[in-house]
Scaffold this active site. Structure first.
Site, mmCIF file in Angstrom:
data_model
loop_
_atom_site.group_PDB
_atom_site.id
_atom_site.type_symbol
_atom_site.label_atom_id
_atom_site.label_comp_id
_atom_site.label_asym_id
_atom_site.label_seq_id
_atom_site.Cartn_x
_atom_site.Cartn_y
_atom_site.Cartn_z
ATOM 1 N N ARG A 149 0.765 -1.127 0.091
ATOM 2 C CA ARG A 149 0.058 0.031 0.019
ATOM 3 C C ARG A 149 0.892 1.260 -0.030
ATOM 4 N NH1 ARG A 149 -3.614 -3.015 3.502
ATOM 5 N NH2 ARG A 149 -5.157 -4.030 2.311
ATOM 6 N N GLU A 151 13.192 18.611 -24.400
ATOM 7 C CA GLU A 151 12.146 18.976 -23.024
ATOM 8 C C GLU A 151 12.846 20.504 -22.548
ATOM 9 O OE1 GLU A 151 9.599 17.648 -21.935
ATOM 10 O OE2 GLU A 151 9.473 15.462 -22.947
ATOM 11 N N ARG A 155 -0.102 23.270 -14.478
ATOM 12 C CA ARG A 155 0.707 22.269 -14.921
ATOM 13 C C ARG A 155 0.716 21.785 -16.225
ATOM 14 N NH1 ARG A 155 2.420 17.144 -11.046
ATOM 15 N NH2 ARG A 155 3.890 16.130 -12.518
ATOM 16 N N HIS A 197 10.685 10.014 -27.447
ATOM 17 C CA HIS A 197 9.645 10.906 -27.007
ATOM 18 C C HIS A 197 9.954 12.326 -27.344
ATOM 19 C CE1 HIS A 197 6.922 12.633 -24.253
ATOM 20 N NE2 HIS A 197 7.560 13.244 -23.675
HETATM 21 N N1 NAD Z 1 6.677 10.771 -14.987
HETATM 22 C C1 NAD Z 1 6.852 11.771 -15.930
HETATM 23 O O1 NAD Z 1 6.363 12.921 -15.337
HETATM 24 C C2 NAD Z 1 7.517 11.657 -17.277
HETATM 25 C C3 NAD Z 1 7.690 12.644 -18.093
HETATM 26 C C4 NAD Z 1 8.231 12.324 -19.464
HETATM 27 C C5 NAD Z 1 8.290 11.164 -19.717
HETATM 28 N N2 NAD Z 1 8.334 10.263 -18.936
HETATM 29 C C6 NAD Z 1 8.434 8.584 -19.410
HETATM 30 O O2 NAD Z 1 9.620 8.666 -19.608
HETATM 31 C C7 NAD Z 1 9.985 7.262 -20.469
HETATM 32 C C8 NAD Z 1 11.333 7.875 -21.247
HETATM 33 O O3 NAD Z 1 12.387 8.099 -20.542
HETATM 34 P P1 NAD Z 1 13.729 8.084 -21.173
HETATM 35 O O4 NAD Z 1 13.629 9.159 -22.444
HETATM 36 O O5 NAD Z 1 14.618 8.319 -20.079
HETATM 37 O O6 NAD Z 1 13.943 6.434 -21.751
HETATM 38 P P2 NAD Z 1 14.562 5.068 -21.226
HETATM 39 O O7 NAD Z 1 14.226 5.163 -19.680
HETATM 40 O O8 NAD Z 1 14.093 3.921 -21.758
HETATM 41 O O9 NAD Z 1 16.025 5.143 -21.450
HETATM 42 C C9 NAD Z 1 16.525 5.334 -22.796
HETATM 43 C C10 NAD Z 1 17.494 4.383 -22.910
HETATM 44 O O10 NAD Z 1 18.967 4.801 -22.394
HETATM 45 C C11 NAD Z 1 19.681 4.035 -21.547
HETATM 46 N N3 NAD Z 1 20.311 4.576 -20.527
HETATM 47 C C12 NAD Z 1 19.700 5.368 -19.637
HETATM 48 N N4 NAD Z 1 20.352 6.110 -19.073
HETATM 49 C C13 NAD Z 1 21.595 5.842 -19.511
HETATM 50 C C14 NAD Z 1 23.220 6.303 -19.200
HETATM 51 N N5 NAD Z 1 23.457 7.073 -18.477
HETATM 52 N N6 NAD Z 1 24.185 5.590 -19.890
HETATM 53 C C15 NAD Z 1 23.843 4.841 -20.978
HETATM 54 N N7 NAD Z 1 22.578 4.516 -21.285
HETATM 55 C C16 NAD Z 1 21.533 4.728 -20.697
HETATM 56 C C17 NAD Z 1 18.317 2.989 -21.098
HETATM 57 O O11 NAD Z 1 18.879 1.583 -20.873
HETATM 58 C C18 NAD Z 1 17.560 2.982 -22.252
HETATM 59 O O12 NAD Z 1 17.906 1.957 -23.287
HETATM 60 C C19 NAD Z 1 8.531 7.256 -21.244
HETATM 61 O O13 NAD Z 1 8.086 6.009 -20.875
HETATM 62 C C20 NAD Z 1 7.950 8.466 -20.875
HETATM 63 O O14 NAD Z 1 6.339 7.937 -20.724
HETATM 64 C C21 NAD Z 1 7.551 10.280 -17.809
HETATM 65 ZN ZN ZN Z 2 7.880 15.018 -22.218
#
Ligand code: NAD
Ligand code: ZN
Length: 367
Positions: free
Chosen positions: A125, A189, A245, A268
């Protein structure tokens, strides 16, 4: 005879947390947690790629500090952001004996952060969690603000919760190993923050394109800090996304649809970049924004190597837009800039309706 008992519940809770930003922070996390603990045991949740680069190393540092810690990983990539992985992580947490006093450390990009935060919100929880973002996108965006969730076959982030982390540790030096395409994607972003909230940040980006592309660490530290300040203050003002927001979703209404249409082949940030060109054009055509500033935005995006166009069919895009959570009572809603550093509002509301006919015309003009 009906008896009415009223159970009164009012929430007034302090969910404040620190965001720590600094080079080399990763290795100091265990020591910092020893000084101000978040849990009695820790589960580092990460993906298969980051496990090898930073996961094992962080686990070692926990052991050196005599802290109880375990490492859990799942295959890297958006395909893992689903309920099966949630169940997998939960079962591993149970096997390791993590209890209500334990905490999760989300070490990774947005996928790890969203999944781990969601697991933390439901495990027994709700237990504490800490964000240790490793991608530029997660360092400037997803690790802050407490949006967690997973995807289903119907779409992205359709299951989730608002659940704030207890602390965020941002170490920009982790970005040195980030693949180029992921790094550039994250810059979309940062440009977004400039357009929606800070002319100063936008101009700083324009003047430092080469340093940023070269991953100059002090320059990155600066843009990460400014981005986090912007995200933090917007979330503070409107934690439940009732109005303000939504400005963080600039470019995102078309971006989410484009991501879906591409079968999630595009990243993204790439979709957000194209989405900002589209939303920006809508802002121009609806008389909110100047064409000069729209072109200036596009020039900056392009200078970072971000795409401005993608192959898509307008009808399909519009159809997909209706599945977006930003649709209200069947009307498409957009957040639109009025100048670089400021968003437009009507009667104090930032979501602006755009009719399907208008949008179809605007999209045609862009192709
Ligand atoms: N919660 C929120 O407010 C919010 C906002 C924007 C996006 N998101 C979500 O975030 C996700 C995308 O996140 P992302 O772009 O970080 O992608 P991700 O987490 O898939 O990472 C991208 C790739 O890079 C690799 N990687 C990560 N850090 C690394 C590093 N330092 N060195 C080498 N490789 C590395 C990972 O293993 C992965 O293969 C989506 O699912 C999206 O919906 C959430
Ligand atoms: Zn975004």
């Amino acid at each position: 005879m009906i008896k009415r008992l009223r159970l009164t519940l009012k929430r007034d809770i302090d969910e404040s947390y620190d965001i720590l930003i600094g080079h080399g922070l990763l290795d100091n996390i265990p020591l910092d947690l020893k000084r101000s603990p978040v849990g009695s045991k820790y589960a580092i949740v990460t993906d298969s790629t980051i496990k090898d680069i930073y996961g094992e190393r962080l686990l070692e540092r926990f052991k050196e500090e005599n802290l109880n810690a375990y490492l859990i990983d799942f295959p890297a990539g958006e395909e893992s952001k689903n309920l099966s992985t949630v169940e997998y992580i939960v079962r591993r947490l149970l096997q390791y004996g993590l209890d209500r006093k334990s905490a999760i450390i989300a070490l990774g990009g947005g996928v790890v952060g969203d999944l781990s935060g969601f697991v933390a919100s439901i495990y027994m929880r709700g237990i504490s969690y800490i964000q240790v973002p490793t991608t530029l996108l997660s360092q400037v965006d997803s690790s802050i603000g407490g949006k967690t969730g997973v995807d289903t076959a119907d779409g992205k982030n359709l299951i989730g919760s608002f659940y704030q982390p207890k602390r965020v540790y941002i170490d920009p030096s982790l970005l040195k190993t980030l693949p180029e395409r992921e790094f550039i994607s994250g810059l979309a972003e940062v440009v977004k923050y400039g357009v929606i909230c800070s002319r100063e940040l936008f101009e700083y980006l324009e003047s430092n394109v080469e340093k940023i592309k070269g991953r100059d660490m002090d320059t990155l530290l600066h843009i990460i800090e400014v981005s986090c300040r912007i995200k933090k203050s917007v979330v503070e003002e409107d934690p439940w996304e009732e109005n303000k927001r939504t400005i963080l979703n600039y470019g995102h209404t078309p971006a989410h649809a484009l991501e879906k249409l591409s079968g999630y082949k595009c990243l993204h940030g790439e979709a957000v970049s194209v989405g900002m060109r589209i939303s920006g054009w809508v802002a121009v055509r609806k008389g909110f924004w100047s064409i000069d500033e729209w072109e200036r935005q596009n020039k900056l995006l392009k200078s970072f190597g971000l795409p401005l166009k993608m192959d898509f069919n307008s009808d399909e895009l519009i159809k997909t837009l209706y599945y977006d959570k930003k649709v209200e009572a069947g009307t498409l809603m957009f957040v639109l800039p009025r100048r670089i550093g400021e968003m437009a509002s009507i009667g104090g509301r930032y979501k602006i309706p755009v009719s399907e006919t208008e949008l179809r015309r605007f999209l045609l003009e862009l192709s």
